[in-house]
Design a protein around this motif. Structure first.
Motif, PDB file in Angstrom:
ATOM      1  N   LEU B  14       0.889  -1.181  -0.007  1.00 48.63           N
ATOM      2  CA  LEU B  14      -0.151   0.073   0.074  1.00 48.63           C
ATOM      3  C   LEU B  14       0.887   1.312  -0.072  1.00 48.63           C
ATOM      4  CD1 LEU B  14      -2.930  -1.109   2.496  1.00 48.63           C
ATOM      5  CD2 LEU B  14      -2.938  -0.876   0.057  1.00 48.63           C
ATOM      6  N   GLY B  15       2.116   1.179   0.613  1.00 52.96           N
ATOM      7  CA  GLY B  15       2.917   2.271   1.003  1.00 52.96           C
ATOM      8  C   GLY B  15       3.530   2.635  -0.632  1.00 52.96           C
ATOM      9  N   PHE B  16       4.150   1.732  -1.337  1.00 52.33           N
ATOM     10  CA  PHE B  16       4.647   1.951  -2.624  1.00 52.33           C
ATOM     11  C   PHE B  16       3.421   2.230  -3.623  1.00 52.33           C
ATOM     12  CE2 PHE B  16       8.805   0.198  -1.236  1.00 52.33           C
ATOM     13  CZ  PHE B  16       9.457   1.177  -1.838  1.00 52.33           C
ATOM     14  N   PHE B  18       0.383   3.453  -3.163  1.00 55.42           N
ATOM     15  CA  PHE B  18      -0.180   4.786  -3.015  1.00 55.42           C
ATOM     16  C   PHE B  18       0.826   6.036  -3.490  1.00 55.42           C
ATOM     17  CE2 PHE B  18      -3.665   3.201   0.060  1.00 55.42           C
ATOM     18  CZ  PHE B  18      -4.952   3.880  -0.577  1.00 55.42           C
ATOM     19  N   TRP B  19       2.071   5.731  -3.115  1.00 51.76           N
ATOM     20  CA  TRP B  19       3.033   6.678  -3.250  1.00 51.76           C
ATOM     21  C   TRP B  19       3.240   7.023  -4.865  1.00 51.76           C
ATOM     22  CZ3 TRP B  19       8.908   6.433  -3.204  1.00 51.76           C
ATOM     23  CH2 TRP B  19       9.505   7.456  -3.141  1.00 51.76           C
ATOM     24  N   VAL B  22      -0.023   8.716  -6.178  1.00 49.70           N
ATOM     25  CA  VAL B  22       0.109  10.113  -5.828  1.00 49.70           C
ATOM     26  C   VAL B  22       1.131  10.704  -6.953  1.00 49.70           C
ATOM     27  CG1 VAL B  22       1.010  11.663  -4.193  1.00 49.70           C
ATOM     28  CG2 VAL B  22      -0.573  10.098  -3.504  1.00 49.70           C
ATOM     29  N   ILE B  23       2.033  10.276  -7.250  1.00 44.27           N
ATOM     30  CA  ILE B  23       3.174  10.855  -8.169  1.00 44.27           C
ATOM     31  C   ILE B  23       2.451  10.780  -9.472  1.00 44.27           C
ATOM     32  CG2 ILE B  23       5.257  10.379  -9.382  1.00 44.27           C
ATOM     33  CD1 ILE B  23       6.397   9.264  -6.702  1.00 44.27           C
ATOM     34  N   PHE B  26      -0.565  13.627  -9.205  1.00 52.29           N
ATOM     35  CA  PHE B  26      -0.292  14.999  -8.946  1.00 52.29           C
ATOM     36  C   PHE B  26       0.886  15.265  -9.832  1.00 52.29           C
ATOM     37  CE2 PHE B  26      -2.769  14.183  -5.130  1.00 52.29           C
ATOM     38  CZ  PHE B  26      -3.562  15.476  -5.013  1.00 52.29           C
ATOM     39  N   TRP B  27       1.930  14.496  -9.542  1.00 52.63           N
ATOM     40  CA  TRP B  27       3.337  15.203 -10.245  1.00 52.63           C
ATOM     41  C   TRP B  27       2.922  15.039 -11.905  1.00 52.63           C
ATOM     42  CZ3 TRP B  27       8.375  14.342  -7.396  1.00 52.63           C
ATOM     43  CH2 TRP B  27       8.384  15.034  -6.266  1.00 52.63           C
ATOM     44  N   GLY B  29      -0.076  13.717 -13.698  1.00 49.72           N
ATOM     45  CA  GLY B  29      -1.557  14.002 -14.241  1.00 49.72           C
ATOM     46  C   GLY B  29      -2.017  15.541 -14.020  1.00 49.72           C
ATOM     47  N   ASP B  30      -1.792  15.964 -12.881  1.00 52.49           N
ATOM     48  CA  ASP B  30      -2.161  17.256 -12.534  1.00 52.49           C
ATOM     49  C   ASP B  30      -1.558  18.364 -12.999  1.00 52.49           C
ATOM     50  OD1 ASP B  30      -3.797  19.070 -10.601  1.00 52.49           O
ATOM     51  OD2 ASP B  30      -1.836  19.450  -9.874  1.00 52.49           O
ATOM     52  N   PHE B  31      -0.021  18.063 -13.214  1.00 57.33           N
ATOM     53  CA  PHE B  31       0.905  18.936 -13.729  1.00 57.33           C
ATOM     54  C   PHE B  31       0.535  19.203 -15.481  1.00 57.33           C
ATOM     55  CE2 PHE B  31       5.310  19.597 -15.769  1.00 57.33           C
ATOM     56  CZ  PHE B  31       5.279  21.079 -15.249  1.00 57.33           C
ATOM     57  N   VAL B  33      -2.493  18.779 -16.735  1.00 60.92           N
ATOM     58  CA  VAL B  33      -3.957  19.248 -16.664  1.00 60.92           C
ATOM     59  C   VAL B  33      -3.783  20.869 -16.568  1.00 60.92           C
ATOM     60  CG1 VAL B  33      -6.340  19.527 -15.663  1.00 60.92           C
ATOM     61  CG2 VAL B  33      -5.341  17.148 -15.785  1.00 60.92           C
TER      62      VAL B  33
END
Lengths: 214, 65
Positions: B14-16, B18-19, B22-23, B26-27, B29-31, B33
């Motif tokens: 789960l740690g890897f 979710f990380w 998130v990357i 955010f880093w 996809g969001d970038f 968009v």
């Protein structure tokens, strides 16, 4: 009169020291869990111990600075009130690409406050779980019963510490991204100490409206 | 495998997991968009920055007769 600054120098220094520590602790912690090259365990464990003390001292000094110095009202910027909770759907819609803006009612947005509060609470948890691996008897004797003994309690603390690390890493990844995307000039101010010319005026305006404390 | 080992393995997954999500979100996809919507809002709408939903609702230029 209190220092009239968006982020006073000590706060920026604490943030920078914290940033260096968290990066170092994450790399050394991940190495201890997954030794990704040979022969580095002794160095990584030492680095983890040293940085652990640095981040701990940094946290204590930050708390002292927060409550007992010229900056003593700034902790109110992290307090989450009813108006923040009411504003959260608007903030979520903004980050969900639905709204073009959200009402700016405080220095930090509600989810920003929740994240920053999570960071310092998590630091205490990481401190306890980390130290309990070193001083098992002293720190775990009182709660070892339900775990089945001090050794097993320590093994659980190691797992809790590891889970805590992932929460830290994931939220820091989001924090770093949003600080660049949402507030690049402010990020430069925090990390590289470059102050944009408009910041002082904006800060004074925030104080006037009662959206921030100093 | 006991409970402690199971939790440890799931923390890895789960740690890897979710990380990486998130990357990616955010880093990357969001970038992406943000770049697209910013360019669109500047070039087409003449605004500084709008969100994807406003662009989705955009019906095209208003015709003047």
């Amino acid at each position: 009169m209190a220092e009239l600054e968006y982020a006073p120098i000590p706060r920026r220094f604490f943030h920078f020291a914290h940033l260096i520590c968290i990066v170092g602790l994450t790399i050394s912690g991940l190495y201890i869990r997954f030794p990704f090259y040979q022969g580095g365990m002794t160095f990584m464990k030492w680095a983890h111990y040293v940085l652990m003390y640095v981040v701990g001292v940094n946290l204590i000094l930050r708390i002292i600075y927060c409550f007992f110095t010229v900056d003593k009202s700034a902790y109110k910027d992290l307090a989450i009130g009813l108006k923040d909770i009411k504003n959260t759907p608007a903030v979520l819609m903004y980050y969900g690409y639905i709204k073009d803006d959200y009402p700016h009612i405080a220095k930090y947005a509600s989810m920003q406050k929740m994240t920053y509060d999570l960071f310092w609470v998590l630091l205490f948890i990481q401190g306890f779980t980390g130290f309990s691996l070193m001083w098992r008897e002293q720190l775990l004797s009182w709660c070892a019963g339900p775990f089945g003994g001090v050794a097993i309690a320590a093994a659980w603390m190691r797992v809790f510490h590891y889970i805590g690390m992932w929460i830290f890493v994931i939220f820091t990844t989001i924090h770093a991204h949003l600080s660049i995307q949402e507030g690049y000039p402010i990020m430069k101010h925090w990390i590289f100490w470059v102050t944009p010319p408009w910041l002082k005026g904006e800060w004074e305006e925030m104080l006037k409206k009662g959206e921030a404390h100093h | 495998m006991n409970l402690l080992e199971k939790v440890n393995i799931w923390a890895d997954i789960l740690g890897f997991g979710f990380w990486i999500v998130v990357i990616a979100v955010f880093w990357i996809g969001d970038f992406a968009v943000r770049i697209i919507t910013k360019r669109f809002s500047k070039k087409v709408l003449g605004k500084e920055d709008v969100k994807a939903w406003s662009i989705f609702k955009y019906k095209g230029p208003v015709e003047h007769h």
